[in-house]
Design an enzyme around this catalytic site. Sequence first.
Site, PDB file in Angstrom:
ATOM      1  CE1 TYR A  53      -2.037  -0.794 -18.933  1.00  0.00           C
ATOM      2  CE2 TYR A  53      -1.837  -3.159 -18.641  1.00  0.00           C
ATOM      3  CZ  TYR A  53      -2.056  -1.908 -18.107  1.00  0.00           C
ATOM      4  OH  TYR A  53      -2.263  -1.776 -16.760  1.00  0.00           O
ATOM      5  CG  LEU A 223      11.881   4.742  -7.045  1.00  0.00           C
ATOM      6  CD1 LEU A 223      11.013   5.829  -6.406  1.00  0.00           C
ATOM      7  CD2 LEU A 223      13.288   5.268  -7.309  1.00  0.00           C
TER       8      LEU A 223
END
Length: 330
Positions: A53, A223
Amino acid sequence: MDYTSLGRTGLSVSRLCLGTMNFGPHTEEAPAHAIMDAALDRGVNFFDTANVYGWGENRGRTEEIVGSWFAQGGGRRERTVLATKLYGDMPTPGAPGPWPNSGKLSALNIRRACDASLKRLGTDYIDLYQMHHVDRATPWDEIWQAMEVLVQQGKILYVGSSNFAGWHIATAQGAAARRDNVGLVAEQSLYNLMARTVELEVLPAAQYHGLGVIPWSPLQGGLLGGALRKAANEGGVRGAERLKNLDETKLAQLREWEDLCDKLGTEPGTVALAWLLHQPAVTAPIVGPRTAGQLDTALAALELKLDEDTLAELDRIFPGHRPAPEDYAW
Protein backbone atom coordinates in the site's frame (compact mmCIF):
# COMPACT_ATOMS: atom_id res chain seq x y z
CA MET A 1 -18.96 -1.28 19.52
CA ASP A 2 -19.68 -4.97 19.11
CA TYR A 3 -16.78 -7.41 19.14
CA THR A 4 -16.51 -10.97 17.90
CA SER A 5 -13.89 -13.72 17.75
CA LEU A 6 -11.75 -13.85 14.64
CA GLY A 7 -12.71 -17.23 13.27
CA ARG A 8 -12.01 -20.06 15.70
CA THR A 9 -9.43 -18.04 17.66
CA GLY A 10 -9.78 -16.35 21.01
CA LEU A 11 -8.86 -12.99 19.44
CA SER A 12 -11.59 -10.34 19.85
CA VAL A 13 -11.98 -7.88 16.97
CA SER A 14 -14.46 -5.11 16.22
CA ARG A 15 -17.28 -5.83 13.75
CA LEU A 16 -15.77 -3.23 11.42
CA CYS A 17 -12.14 -3.27 10.30
CA LEU A 18 -10.40 0.00 9.43
CA GLY A 19 -8.74 -0.29 6.03
CA THR A 20 -5.76 1.96 5.45
CA MET A 21 -5.23 1.63 1.68
CA ASN A 22 -6.11 5.30 1.10
CA PHE A 23 -3.48 6.50 3.57
CA GLY A 24 -0.68 7.97 1.52
CA PRO A 25 -2.14 7.97 -2.01
CA HIS A 26 -5.34 9.87 -1.08
CA THR A 27 -5.11 10.84 2.59
CA GLU A 28 -2.05 12.59 3.96
CA GLU A 29 -0.38 11.60 7.21
CA ALA A 30 -2.05 14.07 9.60
CA PRO A 31 -5.67 13.40 8.50
CA ALA A 32 -4.87 9.66 8.40
CA HIS A 33 -3.76 9.87 12.03
CA ALA A 34 -6.98 11.71 12.86
CA ILE A 35 -9.08 8.97 11.22
CA MET A 36 -7.22 6.25 13.14
CA ASP A 37 -7.69 8.15 16.39
CA ALA A 38 -11.40 8.58 15.69
CA ALA A 39 -11.78 4.89 14.86
CA LEU A 40 -9.98 3.81 18.04
CA ASP A 41 -12.04 6.25 20.12
CA ARG A 42 -15.21 4.68 18.68
CA GLY A 43 -14.03 1.19 19.62
CA VAL A 44 -12.66 0.00 16.27
CA ASN A 45 -9.66 -2.10 17.33
CA PHE A 46 -9.04 -4.00 14.05
CA PHE A 47 -6.80 -2.25 11.46
CA ASP A 48 -5.75 -3.69 8.10
CA THR A 49 -2.89 -2.68 5.83
CA ALA A 50 -0.39 -4.26 3.39
CA ASN A 51 3.24 -3.87 2.53
CA VAL A 52 2.46 -2.73 -1.04
CA TYR A 53 0.00 0.00 0.00
CA GLY A 54 1.20 3.40 -1.09
CA TRP A 55 1.63 1.82 -4.54
CA GLY A 56 4.16 2.49 -7.27
CA GLU A 57 7.36 4.05 -6.02
CA ASN A 58 5.69 4.72 -2.67
CA ARG A 59 5.04 1.07 -1.77
CA GLY A 60 5.36 0.80 1.99
CA ARG A 61 4.25 4.36 2.67
CA THR A 62 0.94 3.29 4.21
CA GLU A 63 2.66 1.04 6.74
CA GLU A 64 4.96 3.96 7.59
CA ILE A 65 1.94 6.19 8.30
CA VAL A 66 0.46 3.53 10.58
CA GLY A 67 3.86 3.20 12.25
CA SER A 68 4.18 6.93 12.89
CA TRP A 69 0.71 6.83 14.45
CA PHE A 70 1.78 4.01 16.77
CA ALA A 71 4.87 6.03 17.68
CA GLN A 72 2.68 8.70 19.27
CA GLY A 73 2.08 6.27 22.14
CA GLY A 74 -1.01 6.55 24.28
CA GLY A 75 -1.66 2.82 24.02
CA ARG A 76 -2.32 3.03 20.29
CA ARG A 77 -0.39 -0.12 19.45
CA GLU A 78 -1.56 -2.02 22.53
CA ARG A 79 -5.22 -1.34 21.72
CA THR A 80 -4.92 -2.27 18.05
CA VAL A 81 -5.23 -5.68 16.42
CA LEU A 82 -2.87 -5.12 13.50
CA ALA A 83 -3.20 -6.99 10.21
CA THR A 84 -0.87 -6.58 7.26
CA LYS A 85 -0.13 -8.55 4.11
CA LEU A 86 2.69 -9.78 1.90
CA TYR A 87 2.97 -11.18 -1.64
CA GLY A 88 3.39 -8.25 -4.03
CA ASP A 89 6.85 -7.24 -5.23
CA MET A 90 8.65 -4.72 -3.06
CA PRO A 91 11.77 -2.70 -3.98
CA THR A 92 15.08 -4.49 -3.48
CA PRO A 93 17.92 -2.23 -2.27
CA GLY A 94 20.49 -1.70 -5.02
CA ALA A 95 18.37 -3.36 -7.70
CA PRO A 96 17.41 -1.29 -10.79
CA GLY A 97 13.86 -2.62 -10.83
CA PRO A 98 11.87 -5.76 -10.00
CA TRP A 99 14.24 -8.39 -8.66
CA PRO A 100 13.87 -12.14 -8.02
CA ASN A 101 12.59 -13.09 -4.56
CA SER A 102 11.19 -9.61 -3.88
CA GLY A 103 7.63 -10.93 -3.73
CA LYS A 104 5.39 -14.01 -3.44
CA LEU A 105 5.67 -16.62 -0.69
CA SER A 106 9.09 -18.22 -0.74
CA ALA A 107 10.62 -18.73 2.69
CA LEU A 108 13.17 -16.08 1.79
CA ASN A 109 10.58 -13.44 0.92
CA ILE A 110 8.38 -14.30 3.91
CA ARG A 111 11.34 -13.61 6.22
CA ARG A 112 12.42 -10.42 4.45
CA ALA A 113 8.90 -9.05 3.97
CA CYS A 114 7.97 -9.57 7.62
CA ASP A 115 11.12 -7.85 8.90
CA ALA A 116 10.58 -4.92 6.52
CA SER A 117 6.93 -4.51 7.57
CA LEU A 118 7.87 -4.60 11.25
CA LYS A 119 10.41 -1.82 10.65
CA ARG A 120 7.94 0.38 8.74
CA LEU A 121 5.19 -0.25 11.28
CA GLY A 122 7.48 0.47 14.22
CA THR A 123 6.36 -2.59 16.13
CA ASP A 124 7.92 -5.89 17.17
CA TYR A 125 4.98 -8.11 16.20
CA ILE A 126 2.06 -8.39 13.77
CA ASP A 127 -1.21 -9.82 15.04
CA LEU A 128 -2.50 -11.17 11.71
CA TYR A 129 -0.04 -11.81 8.86
CA GLN A 130 -1.94 -12.37 5.63
CA MET A 131 -0.92 -13.84 2.30
CA HIS A 132 -2.25 -11.30 -0.21
CA HIS A 133 -2.62 -13.92 -2.94
CA VAL A 134 -2.03 -17.63 -3.39
CA ASP A 135 1.45 -18.60 -4.61
CA ARG A 136 1.04 -21.60 -6.90
CA ALA A 137 4.82 -22.05 -7.27
CA THR A 138 5.75 -22.46 -3.59
CA PRO A 139 4.99 -25.72 -1.70
CA TRP A 140 2.75 -25.38 1.32
CA ASP A 141 5.31 -27.12 3.56
CA GLU A 142 7.78 -24.34 2.74
CA ILE A 143 5.21 -21.62 3.43
CA TRP A 144 4.09 -23.12 6.73
CA GLN A 145 7.64 -23.76 7.91
CA ALA A 146 8.52 -20.11 7.28
CA MET A 147 5.37 -18.90 9.07
CA GLU A 148 6.09 -21.23 12.00
CA VAL A 149 9.53 -19.67 12.40
CA LEU A 150 7.95 -16.20 12.56
CA VAL A 151 5.51 -17.41 15.22
CA GLN A 152 8.34 -18.97 17.23
CA GLN A 153 10.30 -15.72 16.99
CA GLY A 154 7.28 -13.78 18.26
CA LYS A 155 7.07 -11.70 15.09
CA ILE A 156 3.55 -12.81 14.13
CA LEU A 157 0.67 -14.35 16.09
CA TYR A 158 -1.82 -15.58 13.48
CA VAL A 159 -1.76 -16.30 9.73
CA GLY A 160 -4.49 -15.37 7.28
CA SER A 161 -5.15 -15.50 3.56
CA SER A 162 -6.59 -13.08 1.04
CA ASN A 163 -8.12 -13.68 -2.38
CA PHE A 164 -7.93 -17.47 -1.97
CA ALA A 165 -10.29 -19.88 -3.71
CA GLY A 166 -12.16 -22.39 -1.59
CA TRP A 167 -9.84 -25.21 -2.60
CA HIS A 168 -6.80 -23.11 -1.73
CA ILE A 169 -8.16 -22.73 1.80
CA ALA A 170 -8.80 -26.47 2.05
CA THR A 171 -5.33 -27.33 0.72
CA ALA A 172 -3.63 -24.87 3.06
CA GLN A 173 -5.50 -26.24 6.06
CA GLY A 174 -4.69 -29.83 5.13
CA ALA A 175 -0.99 -29.04 4.89
CA ALA A 176 -1.10 -27.17 8.21
CA ALA A 177 -2.87 -30.04 9.95
CA ARG A 178 -0.15 -32.47 8.87
CA ARG A 179 2.33 -30.21 10.67
CA ASP A 180 0.13 -29.81 13.78
CA ASN A 181 -0.12 -26.16 12.81
CA VAL A 182 -3.15 -23.95 13.57
CA GLY A 183 -3.22 -22.90 9.93
CA LEU A 184 -5.26 -20.06 8.52
CA VAL A 185 -7.59 -18.17 10.87
CA ALA A 186 -9.04 -15.63 8.42
CA GLU A 187 -9.75 -15.06 4.73
CA GLN A 188 -10.01 -11.59 3.21
CA SER A 189 -12.16 -11.64 0.06
CA LEU A 190 -14.05 -9.37 -2.28
CA TYR A 191 -17.63 -9.55 -1.04
CA ASN A 192 -20.54 -7.16 -1.37
CA LEU A 193 -24.07 -7.05 -2.77
CA MET A 194 -22.76 -6.72 -6.33
CA ALA A 195 -19.97 -9.31 -5.97
CA ARG A 196 -21.26 -12.49 -4.35
CA THR A 197 -19.21 -15.20 -6.10
CA VAL A 198 -17.52 -16.16 -2.82
CA GLU A 199 -20.85 -17.57 -1.64
CA LEU A 200 -20.28 -20.55 -3.95
CA GLU A 201 -17.22 -22.08 -2.30
CA VAL A 202 -15.03 -19.58 -0.42
CA LEU A 203 -17.53 -18.81 2.36
CA PRO A 204 -18.48 -22.48 2.87
CA ALA A 205 -14.79 -23.43 3.02
CA ALA A 206 -14.06 -20.63 5.49
CA GLN A 207 -16.96 -21.64 7.73
CA TYR A 208 -16.05 -25.34 7.61
CA HIS A 209 -12.41 -24.67 8.52
CA GLY A 210 -13.22 -22.02 11.11
CA LEU A 211 -11.87 -18.95 9.32
CA GLY A 212 -13.17 -15.45 9.95
CA VAL A 213 -14.21 -13.69 6.74
CA ILE A 214 -13.06 -10.10 6.21
CA PRO A 215 -14.76 -8.60 3.13
CA TRP A 216 -12.86 -5.99 1.16
CA SER A 217 -14.49 -3.40 -1.12
CA PRO A 218 -17.85 -3.65 0.68
CA LEU A 219 -19.18 -0.78 -1.45
CA GLN A 220 -17.87 -2.21 -4.74
CA GLY A 221 -15.50 0.67 -5.32
CA GLY A 222 -18.13 3.22 -4.34
CA LEU A 223 -20.91 1.96 -6.61
CA LEU A 224 -23.02 0.98 -3.59
CA GLY A 225 -22.39 4.30 -1.88
CA GLY A 226 -25.02 6.26 -3.82
CA ALA A 227 -23.02 6.55 -7.03
CA LEU A 228 -26.01 7.35 -9.27
CA ARG A 229 -27.25 10.20 -7.10
CA LYS A 230 -23.74 11.62 -6.77
CA ALA A 231 -23.13 11.39 -10.51
CA ALA A 232 -26.44 13.10 -11.29
CA ASN A 233 -25.52 15.93 -8.95
CA GLU A 234 -22.13 16.26 -10.58
CA GLY A 235 -23.43 16.56 -14.12
CA GLY A 236 -24.52 13.20 -15.51
CA VAL A 237 -24.50 9.50 -14.79
CA ARG A 238 -22.92 8.36 -18.05
CA GLY A 239 -19.95 10.66 -17.62
CA ALA A 240 -19.03 9.29 -14.21
CA GLU A 241 -15.86 7.19 -14.37
CA ARG A 242 -17.14 4.48 -12.03
CA LEU A 243 -20.42 4.09 -13.93
CA LYS A 244 -19.50 4.42 -17.61
CA ASN A 245 -18.58 0.75 -18.09
CA LEU A 246 -21.74 -0.65 -16.47
CA ASP A 247 -24.40 -2.23 -18.68
CA GLU A 248 -28.06 -1.32 -18.40
CA THR A 249 -28.80 -4.29 -16.15
CA LYS A 250 -26.29 -3.11 -13.56
CA LEU A 251 -27.53 0.48 -13.79
CA ALA A 252 -31.10 -0.72 -13.26
CA GLN A 253 -29.97 -2.63 -10.17
CA LEU A 254 -28.35 0.49 -8.79
CA ARG A 255 -31.51 2.53 -9.41
CA GLU A 256 -33.60 0.01 -7.47
CA TRP A 257 -30.93 -0.11 -4.78
CA GLU A 258 -30.82 3.62 -4.24
CA ASP A 259 -34.64 3.84 -4.29
CA LEU A 260 -34.78 1.18 -1.56
CA CYS A 261 -32.23 3.07 0.53
CA ASP A 262 -34.31 6.22 0.12
CA LYS A 263 -37.34 4.36 1.46
CA LEU A 264 -35.28 3.17 4.41
CA GLY A 265 -34.11 6.73 4.99
CA THR A 266 -30.52 5.54 5.31
CA GLU A 267 -27.31 6.26 3.40
CA PRO A 268 -26.62 3.55 0.77
CA GLY A 269 -23.12 2.93 2.12
CA THR A 270 -24.54 2.28 5.58
CA VAL A 271 -27.09 -0.20 4.23
CA ALA A 272 -24.46 -2.05 2.18
CA LEU A 273 -22.27 -2.53 5.25
CA ALA A 274 -25.25 -3.53 7.40
CA TRP A 275 -26.15 -6.22 4.85
CA LEU A 276 -22.67 -7.72 5.15
CA LEU A 277 -22.95 -7.67 8.95
CA HIS A 278 -26.11 -9.77 8.61
CA GLN A 279 -24.24 -12.52 6.74
CA PRO A 280 -23.30 -15.36 9.13
CA ALA A 281 -19.81 -15.97 7.68
CA VAL A 282 -18.70 -12.35 7.99
CA THR A 283 -16.46 -11.23 10.83
CA ALA A 284 -15.75 -7.60 9.92
CA PRO A 285 -16.06 -5.72 6.62
CA ILE A 286 -13.10 -3.49 5.79
CA VAL A 287 -13.99 0.19 5.53
CA GLY A 288 -11.51 2.56 3.95
CA PRO A 289 -12.59 6.11 4.79
CA ARG A 290 -10.75 9.05 3.30
CA THR A 291 -12.42 11.43 5.76
CA ALA A 292 -13.84 11.36 9.29
CA GLY A 293 -17.33 11.84 7.78
CA GLN A 294 -17.01 8.66 5.77
CA LEU A 295 -16.01 6.85 8.95
CA ASP A 296 -19.22 8.04 10.65
CA THR A 297 -21.31 6.71 7.75
CA ALA A 298 -19.61 3.33 8.10
CA LEU A 299 -20.02 3.14 11.87
CA ALA A 300 -23.75 3.81 11.53
CA ALA A 301 -24.07 0.34 9.98
CA LEU A 302 -23.45 -1.21 13.39
CA GLU A 303 -26.79 0.18 14.62
CA LEU A 304 -28.84 -0.69 11.54
CA LYS A 305 -30.95 -3.85 11.73
CA LEU A 306 -32.44 -5.05 8.45
CA ASP A 307 -35.71 -6.95 8.65
CA GLU A 308 -36.45 -10.13 6.67
CA ASP A 309 -38.47 -8.27 4.03
CA THR A 310 -35.60 -5.87 3.37
CA LEU A 311 -33.07 -8.69 3.19
CA ALA A 312 -35.32 -10.54 0.73
CA GLU A 313 -35.67 -7.42 -1.40
CA LEU A 314 -31.89 -7.01 -1.48
CA ASP A 315 -31.55 -10.63 -2.63
CA ARG A 316 -34.07 -9.91 -5.38
CA ILE A 317 -32.20 -6.83 -6.60
CA PHE A 318 -28.77 -8.45 -6.28
CA PRO A 319 -29.25 -12.23 -6.62
CA GLY A 320 -26.65 -14.25 -4.73
CA HIS A 321 -25.51 -17.85 -4.76
CA ARG A 322 -26.27 -20.98 -2.85
CA PRO A 323 -23.23 -23.07 -1.92
CA ALA A 324 -21.81 -25.23 -4.69
CA PRO A 325 -22.82 -27.64 -6.12
CA GLU A 326 -26.48 -26.97 -5.28
CA ASP A 327 -26.21 -23.55 -6.91
CA TYR A 328 -25.84 -25.16 -10.34
CA ALA A 329 -26.70 -28.83 -9.81
CA TRP A 330 -28.97 -30.99 -7.67
